[in-house]
Write an enzyme that holds these catalytic residues in place. Structure first.
Site, PDB file in Angstrom:
ATOM      1  N   PRO A  34       0.716  -1.313  -0.169  1.00  0.00           N
ATOM      2  CA  PRO A  34      -0.194   0.245  -0.038  1.00  0.00           C
ATOM      3  C   PRO A  34       0.910   1.132   0.013  1.00  0.00           C
ATOM      4  CG  PRO A  34      -0.062  -1.095   2.208  1.00  0.00           C
ATOM      5  CD  PRO A  34       0.800  -2.356   1.232  1.00  0.00           C
ATOM      6  N   ASN A  35       0.428   2.163  -0.762  1.00  0.00           N
ATOM      7  CA  ASN A  35       0.956   3.694  -0.872  1.00  0.00           C
ATOM      8  C   ASN A  35       2.172   3.646  -1.713  1.00  0.00           C
ATOM      9  OD1 ASN A  35      -1.160   4.843   0.776  1.00  0.00           O
ATOM     10  ND2 ASN A  35      -0.199   3.956   2.418  1.00  0.00           N
ATOM     11  N   GLU A  44      12.894  -9.645   1.741  1.00  0.00           N
ATOM     12  CA  GLU A  44      11.983  -8.380   2.203  1.00  0.00           C
ATOM     13  C   GLU A  44      12.588  -7.081   1.827  1.00  0.00           C
ATOM     14  OE1 GLU A  44      11.290  -8.315   6.507  1.00  0.00           O
ATOM     15  OE2 GLU A  44      10.125  -6.588   6.602  1.00  0.00           O
ATOM     16  N   ASP A  87       1.868 -15.811   6.229  1.00  0.00           N
ATOM     17  CA  ASP A  87       1.480 -17.112   5.860  1.00  0.00           C
ATOM     18  C   ASP A  87       1.892 -17.558   4.433  1.00  0.00           C
ATOM     19  OD1 ASP A  87       0.696 -17.845   8.259  1.00  0.00           O
ATOM     20  OD2 ASP A  87      -1.533 -17.503   7.916  1.00  0.00           O
ATOM     21  N   ARG A 124       6.554   0.389  13.710  1.00  0.00           N
ATOM     22  CA  ARG A 124       7.267  -0.218  12.387  1.00  0.00           C
ATOM     23  C   ARG A 124       8.485  -1.154  12.822  1.00  0.00           C
ATOM     24  NH1 ARG A 124       5.103   3.140   8.201  1.00  0.00           N
ATOM     25  NH2 ARG A 124       4.926   5.175   8.962  1.00  0.00           N
ATOM     26  N   ARG A 178       4.737  11.255  -2.131  1.00  0.00           N
ATOM     27  CA  ARG A 178       4.707  10.853  -0.662  1.00  0.00           C
ATOM     28  C   ARG A 178       5.859  11.094   0.140  1.00  0.00           C
ATOM     29  NH1 ARG A 178       4.502   4.867   1.525  1.00  0.00           N
ATOM     30  NH2 ARG A 178       4.106   5.222   3.887  1.00  0.00           N
ATOM     31  N   ALA A 229       3.083  -0.935   4.782  1.00  0.00           N
ATOM     32  CA  ALA A 229       2.526  -0.963   6.362  1.00  0.00           C
ATOM     33  C   ALA A 229       1.971  -2.469   6.391  1.00  0.00           C
ATOM     34  CB  ALA A 229       1.585   0.156   6.253  1.00  0.00           C
ATOM     35  N   ARG A 237      12.354   4.298  12.630  1.00  0.00           N
ATOM     36  CA  ARG A 237      11.205   5.121  12.587  1.00  0.00           C
ATOM     37  C   ARG A 237      10.168   4.857  13.651  1.00  0.00           C
ATOM     38  NH1 ARG A 237       9.087   4.716   6.751  1.00  0.00           N
ATOM     39  NH2 ARG A 237       7.966   6.578   7.414  1.00  0.00           N
ATOM     40  N   HIS A 280       3.905  -4.811   8.925  1.00  0.00           N
ATOM     41  CA  HIS A 280       3.567  -4.791  10.556  1.00  0.00           C
ATOM     42  C   HIS A 280       2.300  -5.302  10.908  1.00  0.00           C
ATOM     43  CE1 HIS A 280       7.115  -2.078   9.510  1.00  0.00           C
ATOM     44  NE2 HIS A 280       6.349  -1.437   8.861  1.00  0.00           N
ATOM     45  N   TYR A 300      11.154   9.178   1.553  1.00  0.00           N
ATOM     46  CA  TYR A 300      11.012   8.013   0.375  1.00  0.00           C
ATOM     47  C   TYR A 300      11.823   8.367  -0.916  1.00  0.00           C
ATOM     48  CZ  TYR A 300       7.696   5.854   3.401  1.00  0.00           C
ATOM     49  OH  TYR A 300       6.840   5.237   4.393  1.00  0.00           O
ATOM     50  N   HIS A 333      12.677  -2.391   2.155  1.00  0.00           N
ATOM     51  CA  HIS A 333      11.994  -1.472   2.488  1.00  0.00           C
ATOM     52  C   HIS A 333      13.022   0.081   2.129  1.00  0.00           C
ATOM     53  CE1 HIS A 333       9.103  -3.629   4.987  1.00  0.00           C
ATOM     54  NE2 HIS A 333      10.277  -4.232   5.443  1.00  0.00           N
ATOM     55  N   ILE A 334      12.185   0.929   1.699  1.00  0.00           N
ATOM     56  CA  ILE A 334      13.134   1.919   0.675  1.00  0.00           C
ATOM     57  C   ILE A 334      13.741   2.847   2.199  1.00  0.00           C
ATOM     58  CG2 ILE A 334      12.889   4.178  -0.223  1.00  0.00           C
ATOM     59  CD1 ILE A 334      10.656   2.729  -1.818  1.00  0.00           C
ATOM     60  N   SER A 335      13.188   2.990   3.121  1.00  0.00           N
ATOM     61  CA  SER A 335      13.487   3.563   4.285  1.00  0.00           C
ATOM     62  C   SER A 335      13.980   2.302   5.229  1.00  0.00           C
ATOM     63  CB  SER A 335      12.660   4.337   5.077  1.00  0.00           C
ATOM     64  OG  SER A 335      11.664   3.973   5.385  1.00  0.00           O
ATOM     65  N   ASN A 353       8.086  -5.558  -0.842  1.00  0.00           N
ATOM     66  CA  ASN A 353       7.986  -4.325   0.057  1.00  0.00           C
ATOM     67  C   ASN A 353       6.457  -4.342   0.347  1.00  0.00           C
ATOM     68  OD1 ASN A 353       7.900  -2.022   1.067  1.00  0.00           O
ATOM     69  ND2 ASN A 353       8.943  -0.719  -0.353  1.00  0.00           N
TER      70      ASN A 353
END
Lengths: 155, 147
Positions: free
Chosen positions: B9-10, B98, B87, B111, B17, B77, B107, B80, B22, B100-102, B74
């Site tokens: 998402p996002n 896995e 699963d 998170r 954003r 949200a 943070r 978390h 990001y 993540h950009i940040s 990625n």
């Protein structure tokens, strides 16, 4: 002049035989160092690669990272759990490097979030950025070196 | 090698954003870069993004069915919150990364827990948008060295 990269390996990393059970077979610190040297050479980075079990020595290396190097890659192992290491000193030293806007990346050989891995939490600094690479075996270092190189080219 | 790059998402808002976190690059430019890098070494990289948890679960199930070699995820949200994605990933036997950009561990504390980290092979975070192409590049190299 070439950019200078410091790679620090924390306590216990002189012996990598326990990583066999995570599928990273026959790993030695010498092999890691060789791989790092080759990668740095191909990218035109000059490398200093070190390992220490001693807190004072690690602090010295981190202080040198602030003064003499353009980027830092650190495999801290279980620094947060090891009672012999001063967690705050360690973190604040790393933070000093990030605040100089130098690339800093934390690496781990195994994925530290898998249940069987008894390592630690990731480094937490309150300011600046620390990249994170975990679970690629020897290639965690390789990926981190490439990321550092790309970042330095942009800066 | 067939690689799925699944985004949660996002992530479709990348570039607009919170660019201070990001960056300014859009998902479209990141995906083009990765597909090009993959093609160079003969790998098929498929980029996808959804704001819907169920759709992400279905893509992972599809990866299992299609015997895809690697998933780079990625989950944003959902990282978390989503036991469903945890699963689904568990049932995928290919290589799982896995991304993540940040760096989520630097943070907010909400998170700091990832339901995804324990079921993947590797985790990459905080390398910015470049993280994607670094991972694709490494996967391509690893494939070469195993051949």
């Amino acid at each position: 002049m070439n950019n200078r990269l410091l790679i620090i390996n924390g306590p216990g990393l002189s012996d990598l035989s326990h990583f066999n059970e995570f599928g990273h077979d026959d790993l030695t610190l010498e092999k890691v160092q060789k791989k790092c040297s080759e990668t740095c050479e191909s990218l035109g980075l000059s490398l200093e690669f070190c390992q220490s079990d001693d807190e004072a020595e690690l602090t010295n290396y981190l202080t040198r990272a602030c003064k003499e190097f353009d980027a830092l890659i650190i495999n801290p192992v279980s620094y947060a759990n090891a009672s012999s290491l001063d967690f705050d000193i360690y973190t604040s030293n790393i933070e000093t490097v990030t605040l100089q806007n130098k690339p800093v990346i934390e690496v781990h050989i195994a994925n530290i979030f898998q249940k069987r891995v008894d390592v630690t939490e990731p480094i937490k600094v309150s300011e600046g950025n620390v990249g994170f690479v975990s679970g690629f075996g020897i290639h965690s270092y390789e990926l981190a070196i490439r990321a550092v190189h790309r970042k330095l080219r942009k800066n | 090698m067939n690689i799925y790059v699944i985004n949660g998402p996002n992530i479709n808002l990348l570039g607009t954003r919170e660019p201070e976190i990001y960056g300014h690059e859009t998902l479209d430019s990141i995906s083009k870069d990765c597909i090009k890098k993959g093609l160079k070494d003969g790998h098929d990289v498929k980029f996808m993004q959804s704001n819907y948890e169920g759709e992400i679960v279905e893509w992972i199930q599809n990866a299992i069915k299609e015997k895809i070699d690697a998933i780079v995820i990625n989950a944003a949200a959902y990282t978390h919150t989503s036991i469903a994605i945890h699963d689904a990933l568990k049932s995928f036997s290919g290589f799982k990364i896995e991304l993540h950009i940040s760096n989520p561990h630097l943070r907010e504390s909400f998170r700091h827990v990832s339901y995804i980290s324990p079921v993947v092979d590797a985790v990459v975070a905080g390398l910015g948008a470049n993280g994607y192409s670094h991972v694709i590049e490494l996967l391509a190299d690893l494939q070469k060295s195993y051949k």
